[in-house]
Design a protein around this motif. Structure first.
Motif, PDB file in Angstrom:
ATOM      1  N   THR A 481      48.469   9.689 -47.343  1.00 14.54           N
ATOM      2  CA  THR A 481      49.414   9.131 -48.298  1.00 14.54           C
ATOM      3  C   THR A 481      49.131   9.693 -49.683  1.00 14.54           C
ATOM      4  O   THR A 481      48.224  10.494 -49.864  1.00 14.54           O
ATOM      5  CB  THR A 481      49.325   7.592 -48.295  1.00 14.54           C
ATOM      6  N   GLY A 482      49.926   9.275 -50.647  1.00  9.52           N
ATOM      7  CA  GLY A 482      49.701   9.712 -52.015  1.00  9.52           C
ATOM      8  C   GLY A 482      50.662   9.023 -52.954  1.00  9.52           C
ATOM      9  O   GLY A 482      51.718   8.546 -52.542  1.00  9.52           O
ATOM     10  N   PRO A 483      50.313   8.952 -54.241  1.00 16.63           N
ATOM     11  CA  PRO A 483      51.244   8.366 -55.207  1.00 16.63           C
ATOM     12  C   PRO A 483      52.463   9.274 -55.365  1.00 16.63           C
ATOM     13  O   PRO A 483      52.337  10.502 -55.324  1.00 16.63           O
ATOM     14  CB  PRO A 483      50.418   8.299 -56.488  1.00 16.63           C
ATOM     15  N   PRO A 484      53.660   8.727 -55.506  1.00 19.01           N
ATOM     16  CA  PRO A 484      54.850   9.567 -55.686  1.00 19.01           C
ATOM     17  C   PRO A 484      54.786  10.329 -56.997  1.00 19.01           C
ATOM     18  O   PRO A 484      54.096   9.929 -57.936  1.00 19.01           O
ATOM     19  CB  PRO A 484      56.003   8.553 -55.666  1.00 19.01           C
ATOM     20  N   ASP A 485      55.535  11.432 -57.045  1.00 14.10           N
ATOM     21  CA  ASP A 485      55.591  12.176 -58.291  1.00 14.10           C
ATOM     22  C   ASP A 485      56.587  11.524 -59.252  1.00 14.10           C
ATOM     23  O   ASP A 485      57.132  10.453 -58.971  1.00 14.10           O
ATOM     24  CB  ASP A 485      55.926  13.653 -58.047  1.00 14.10           C
ATOM     25  N   ALA A 486      56.833  12.167 -60.382  1.00 12.01           N
ATOM     26  CA  ALA A 486      57.679  11.560 -61.415  1.00 12.01           C
ATOM     27  C   ALA A 486      59.089  11.292 -60.933  1.00 12.01           C
ATOM     28  O   ALA A 486      59.780  10.405 -61.457  1.00 12.01           O
ATOM     29  CB  ALA A 486      57.699  12.472 -62.640  1.00 12.01           C
ATOM     30  N   ALA A 539      41.767   0.291 -56.443  1.00  8.86           N
ATOM     31  CA  ALA A 539      42.844   1.291 -56.454  1.00  8.86           C
ATOM     32  C   ALA A 539      42.521   2.413 -55.473  1.00  8.86           C
ATOM     33  O   ALA A 539      41.360   2.767 -55.247  1.00  8.86           O
ATOM     34  CB  ALA A 539      43.027   1.851 -57.855  1.00  8.86           C
ATOM     35  N   GLU A 540      43.585   2.973 -54.919  1.00  4.75           N
ATOM     36  CA  GLU A 540      43.389   4.068 -53.970  1.00  4.75           C
ATOM     37  C   GLU A 540      42.987   5.355 -54.679  1.00  4.75           C
ATOM     38  O   GLU A 540      42.433   6.255 -54.057  1.00  4.75           O
ATOM     39  CB  GLU A 540      44.649   4.274 -53.132  1.00  4.75           C
ATOM     40  N   TRP A 541      43.268   5.440 -55.980  1.00  2.00           N
ATOM     41  CA  TRP A 541      42.861   6.585 -56.794  1.00  2.00           C
ATOM     42  C   TRP A 541      42.230   6.065 -58.076  1.00  2.00           C
ATOM     43  O   TRP A 541      42.799   5.195 -58.754  1.00  2.00           O
ATOM     44  CB  TRP A 541      44.065   7.476 -57.139  1.00  2.00           C
ATOM     45  N   ALA A 542      41.044   6.565 -58.381  1.00  4.99           N
ATOM     46  CA  ALA A 542      40.356   6.174 -59.616  1.00  4.99           C
ATOM     47  C   ALA A 542      40.901   7.003 -60.771  1.00  4.99           C
ATOM     48  O   ALA A 542      40.173   7.722 -61.462  1.00  4.99           O
ATOM     49  CB  ALA A 542      38.849   6.368 -59.452  1.00  4.99           C
ATOM     50  N   ALA A 548      49.839   2.694 -55.025  1.00  2.88           N
ATOM     51  CA  ALA A 548      49.828   3.259 -53.677  1.00  2.88           C
ATOM     52  C   ALA A 548      51.029   2.769 -52.876  1.00  2.88           C
ATOM     53  O   ALA A 548      51.705   1.814 -53.258  1.00  2.88           O
ATOM     54  CB  ALA A 548      48.534   2.857 -52.970  1.00  2.88           C
ATOM     55  N   ASP A 549      51.279   3.436 -51.764  1.00  3.37           N
ATOM     56  CA  ASP A 549      52.252   2.966 -50.787  1.00  3.37           C
ATOM     57  C   ASP A 549      51.603   1.828 -50.007  1.00  3.37           C
ATOM     58  O   ASP A 549      50.800   2.067 -49.095  1.00  3.37           O
ATOM     59  CB  ASP A 549      52.645   4.119 -49.862  1.00  3.37           C
ATOM     60  N   GLU A 550      51.940   0.601 -50.367  1.00  3.19           N
ATOM     61  CA  GLU A 550      51.245  -0.542 -49.772  1.00  3.19           C
ATOM     62  C   GLU A 550      51.736  -0.891 -48.373  1.00  3.19           C
ATOM     63  O   GLU A 550      51.350  -1.912 -47.818  1.00  3.19           O
ATOM     64  CB  GLU A 550      51.358  -1.765 -50.690  1.00  3.19           C
ATOM     65  N   GLU A 551      52.589  -0.055 -47.794  1.00  2.85           N
ATOM     66  CA  GLU A 551      52.957  -0.231 -46.389  1.00  2.85           C
ATOM     67  C   GLU A 551      52.324   0.840 -45.506  1.00  2.85           C
ATOM     68  O   GLU A 551      52.649   0.927 -44.321  1.00  2.85           O
ATOM     69  CB  GLU A 551      54.487  -0.191 -46.239  1.00  2.85           C
ATOM     70  N   HIS A 552      51.438   1.643 -46.082  1.00  8.01           N
ATOM     71  CA  HIS A 552      50.891   2.751 -45.305  1.00  8.01           C
ATOM     72  C   HIS A 552      49.853   2.278 -44.301  1.00  8.01           C
ATOM     73  O   HIS A 552      49.097   1.339 -44.564  1.00  8.01           O
ATOM     74  CB  HIS A 552      50.282   3.813 -46.227  1.00  8.01           C
ATOM     75  N   ARG A 553      49.817   2.954 -43.142  1.00 11.67           N
ATOM     76  CA  ARG A 553      48.917   2.527 -42.055  1.00 11.67           C
ATOM     77  C   ARG A 553      47.449   2.796 -42.376  1.00 11.67           C
ATOM     78  O   ARG A 553      46.570   2.101 -41.884  1.00 11.67           O
ATOM     79  CB  ARG A 553      49.306   3.222 -40.752  1.00 11.67           C
ATOM     80  N   HIS A 554      47.158   3.824 -43.181  1.00 14.79           N
ATOM     81  CA  HIS A 554      45.765   4.153 -43.486  1.00 14.79           C
ATOM     82  C   HIS A 554      45.235   3.272 -44.616  1.00 14.79           C
ATOM     83  O   HIS A 554      45.982   2.882 -45.513  1.00 14.79           O
ATOM     84  CB  HIS A 554      45.638   5.617 -43.901  1.00 14.79           C
ATOM     85  N   ARG A 586      47.826  -4.725 -48.606  1.00 16.21           N
ATOM     86  CA  ARG A 586      48.303  -3.632 -47.756  1.00 16.21           C
ATOM     87  C   ARG A 586      49.153  -4.183 -46.623  1.00 16.21           C
ATOM     88  O   ARG A 586      48.737  -5.087 -45.896  1.00 16.21           O
ATOM     89  CB  ARG A 586      47.115  -2.875 -47.177  1.00 16.21           C
ATOM     90  N   GLY A 587      50.358  -3.628 -46.458  1.00 14.54           N
ATOM     91  CA  GLY A 587      51.208  -3.996 -45.335  1.00 14.54           C
ATOM     92  C   GLY A 587      50.789  -3.259 -44.074  1.00 14.54           C
ATOM     93  O   GLY A 587      49.697  -2.706 -43.993  1.00 14.54           O
ATOM     94  N   ASP A 588      51.680  -3.231 -43.102  1.00 18.15           N
ATOM     95  CA  ASP A 588      51.303  -2.712 -41.788  1.00 18.15           C
ATOM     96  C   ASP A 588      52.093  -1.507 -41.319  1.00 18.15           C
ATOM     97  O   ASP A 588      51.879  -1.029 -40.208  1.00 18.15           O
ATOM     98  CB  ASP A 588      51.435  -3.818 -40.734  1.00 18.15           C
ATOM     99  N   GLU A 589      53.033  -1.030 -42.129  1.00 16.29           N
ATOM    100  CA  GLU A 589      53.862   0.103 -41.736  1.00 16.29           C
ATOM    101  C   GLU A 589      54.361  -0.087 -40.308  1.00 16.29           C
ATOM    102  O   GLU A 589      55.162  -0.971 -40.025  1.00 16.29           O
ATOM    103  CB  GLU A 589      53.102   1.414 -41.902  1.00 16.29           C
TER     104      GLU A 589
END
Length: 740
Positions: A481-486, A539-542, A548-554, A586-589
């Motif tokens: 996963t990753g944070p979306p761009d602008a 946070a998923e990124w320091a 973050a995508d809080e529905e992601h499975r990872h 975190r959700g469950d995707e």
């Protein structure tokens, strides 16, 4: 007949044959696997081998050469142009997959005079590794020998015909099979060869079966009159020089009847399997239920674990994990597959799945499983070194996110999955080997050097700092996963992924610890701190940026919680609270099995038994176990996948017993519904064995054995006490809710 067998949590049985290959009962020796479908008069035994992968042209694929482009990639990421950077991180390549795992063939056993089968049962015996099919007047038994490295089947079903077939679902049109039955002196043999399309890689694969008894050739099959013994060996060849003669020599050199061969196998299977057990106080009548009834009862109460099923899944998971481990550790499907359309190529997916399946190996007293993982790693380290040089111009180790077991080159890249930016891979994959040392005290040997190489990689790669001298991890990646761009588009490559930060911190510390050198200390002191976001979550990124995508499975950002134990409610309470907040947000995707049990392992380390139970029930209550107790990847039995089956025992162990330096925790995170039980034989970091842990409402007792003389603090839900543990001497613990 099976009616005479006592009720046991160490087997499953079914009153009907498998309706599909996914429900076939399973056995394996870590190299060969069998899937026994169980039709009394038209048996199909699907045969697997850990090394059977279909050539697809990637056998010689290599990592992209990116070292000279790194300055540009880093500038793009830091400038927020992460989508452009992700494209550069692929080296301009299209997505390539590993060579796909595939089944070998099926042995066929067809009765000459089929009659209705009365009193039919099929069963898998976890403690012996046997699959038995029996009915009034007939029986077949099979196991895969660890001692003799072959598949052994006994037929006692009257006259029948034995053959082989490669006609399994999804077989590619350009994979060709040839069959032969022939004599070699006094031996009667049945041969099958699979011929690959010539696109690079191996030439084909072969199976050879020796039949002993009253047997005669019948075209390309063998007619059997009365009892018979079948032994089968397998091979995969890299050129047209088939090794049939060598296989025949192997078969002819092994003599003895079924029971003699089984007796040789049992010490190598039963002893490791029996080291650990779990008794949840299940009534004998429930232990005798067929597997389908256990699954149906759980479906009827989807939000409450059924102890009878959970106890059985614990033992089934250890059985399957052991059976799938030897030549290699478990694949996405363990060691078994009945069709040619394996999801995700049926490979070793290393960014989550492999480690989750191995989670119960060390604490579950299965060093054989960890040894299989060590073989996979050792065979690929040169490739990891080449990856590090190609991508970063660095020393050390850069692990791939996927491997088919034949090499470890990092070529599976795409702008949406920029695994060239996943810095944590080597530390993550070496952790089970380091944990084995913590649990057993065995010397690390060459693993110490590998751990130092993992640290050297970070030394060479972490060259960017901010104005304060703090290291900036760029590029960096949090799988998958990753944070979306602008513009709101997916842009997974980022800065300071928490998993990468944790891996760097761990690699640099452990390298110093195991080598006695301190060349990594200064860099470790400049690593970024973990970040707690405005919601109070880890946070998923320091690094500042979108959430973050809080529905992601990872949940890769929980690496410092599980398995590292760096974040712990006692030692780092603020970070533990933030990690717990991240876990609950975190959700469950798609409710993937590995996602739910990864969450459960994190919840156990954060000592939230209710949350462990919630995540267990996502597996138990969503129809995710086949009748073999192999699991699926998604609810509704979608996608045959070993993640849940193999990881579930680890979740229960972590819920019942944990250890960190100087501390043993008993019942740290018991899920609701498990009011009583007994756990035996688990091995904890610090070389402490829980010989026995028994609990019931308001009371627990335990026997602990330490390999070293030391004092430990034992913490339970009822009390905390400091105990002196003399080396090798069992010490009793008893705590009650009233302090008695």
């Amino acid at each position: 007949m099976t009616d005479s067998l006592p009720a046991s949590a160490h087997r499953i049985w079914d009153p009907a044959p498998a309706a599909s290959w996914e429900d076939a009962f399973l056995a394996g020796n870590g190299e060969y696997g069998i899937m026994v479908c169980g039709d009394p008069h038209a048996e199909r035994i699907i045969v697997n081998h850990h090394r059977f992968v279909l050539p697809n042209g990637t056998h010689d694929a290599r990592a992209p050469e990116l070292a000279e482009q790194l300055p540009r990639i880093r500038k793009l990421v830091l400038a927020g142009r992460r989508t452009e950077a992700a494209r550069l991180l692929t080296g301009g390549r299209e997505l390539q997959w590993t060579q796909s795992y595939h089944p070998g063939f099926a042995l066929t056993v067809d009765a000459a005079d089929p009659v209705p089968a009365r009193d039919y049962r099929r069963r898998t015996e976890f403690d012996t590794g046997q699959v038995v099919v029996e009915w009034a007047g007939g029986r077949r038994r099979s196991f895969v020998s660890r001692a003799d490295a072959m598949i052994v089947t006994e037929l006692d079903m009257g006259d029948c015909t034995v053959g082989v077939t490669g006609e399994l679902p999804g077989r590619p049109a350009d994979v060709r099979y040839t069959y032969a039955a022939y004599r070699r002196g006094d031996l009667v043999l049945l041969r099958v060869r699979g011929h690959y399309p010539q696109v690079g890689g191996a030439y084909g694969f072969e199976g050879l079966t020796l039949l002993r008894g009253d047997v005669t050739l019948d075209g390309d099959r063998v007619a059997v009159r009365g009892p018979a013994l079948l032994t089968t060996v397998l091979d995969r060849v890299g050129d047209p020089r088939w090794r049939t003669g060598e296989l025949a020599d192997r078969l002819s050199a092994v003599d003895g009847d079924y029971d003699t061969l089984l007796a040789r196998h049992l010490p190598r299977h039963e002893v490791p399997y029996r080291r650990v057990s779990l008794d949840l106080g299940v009534p004998a009548a429930q232990r005798e239920l067929p597997v389908g009834e256990l699954l149906a009862r759980q479906r009827a109460t989807p939000h409450t674990p059924l102890p009878a099923l959970l106890e059985r899944l614990f033992h089934a998971g250890r059985y399957l994990l052991l059976s799938a481990s030897g030549e290699l550790p478990p694949r996405l499907t363990g060691l078994w597959l009945g069709s040619w359309d394996a999801a995700w190529a049926g490979d070793f997916t290393t960014d989550a799945n492999v480690n989750l399946q191995l989670a119960g190996a060390n604490v579950g007293a299965l060093p054989e499983v960890t040894a299989a993982h060590a073989r996979l790693v050792a065979g690929q380290l040169d490739d990891w070194r080449r990856n590090a040089r190609a991508v970063y111009g660095a020393r050390g180790l850069l692990a791939p996110s996927r491997t088919d077991g034949e090499h470890g080159h990092l070529f599976h890249v795409h702008p949406d999955w920029p695994f060239t930016a996943w810095l944590a891979g080597a530390d993550w994959l070496l952790f089970p080997l380091y944990e084995h040392h913590l649990v057993t005290g065995e010397p690390l040997g060459e693993v110490a050097g590998w751990l130092a190489e993992a640290a050297d990689f970070f030394t060479d790669v972490l060259t960017v700092t901010d104005d304060t001298g703090t290291v900036v991890l760029v590029p960096s990646y949090s799988p998958e996963t990753g944070p979306p761009d602008a513009d709101g588009r997916p842009a997974p490559v980022a800065v300071n992924a928490t998993m990468d930060v944790a891996a760097a911190r761990h690699a640099l510390r452990v390298a110093a610890e195991v080598t006695g050198a301190h060349r990594w200390d200064e860099l470790r002191g400049r690593l970024p701190a973990y970040r707690i976001d405005e919601r109070g979550a880890l946070a998923e990124w320091a690094w500042p940026g979108p959430p973050a995508d809080e529905e992601h499975r990872h949940v890769s950002h929980l690496y410092p919680v599980w398995p590292l134990g760096e974040i712990d409610p006692d030692d780092t309470p603020d970070l533990a609270a933030a990690a717990h907040r991240a876990l609950t947000l975190r959700g469950d995707e798609n409710l993937s099995a590995h996602g739910s049990l990864h969450r459960a392992l994190g919840a156990a380390r954060l000592r939230d038994g209710a949350l462990v139970g919630v995540n267990l029930c996502k597996i138990l209550g969503n129809d995710m176990f086949f009748r073999s107790l192999m699991s699926s990847h998604n609810p509704g039995l979608v996608t045959y996948n070993a993640d849940a089956a193999h990881a579930l025992p680890a979740v229960l162990i972590e819920s019942l017993a944990q250890a960190r330096p100087g501390v043993v925790r008993l019942l740290p995170a018991v899920p609701p519904g498990l009011e009583r039980g007994t756990l035996r034989g688990v091995t904890l970091p610090g070389r402490i064995t829980v010989q026995e842990l028994s609990w019931q409402p308001g009371r627990l007792t335990a026997r602990l054995v330490s390999a070293l003389t030391r004092s430990v603090e034992v913490r339970t839900p009822y009390d905390t006490a400091t105990l002196r543990l003399p080396a090798g001497v069992p010490v009793r613990v008893a705590h009650t809710s009233d302090g008695g």
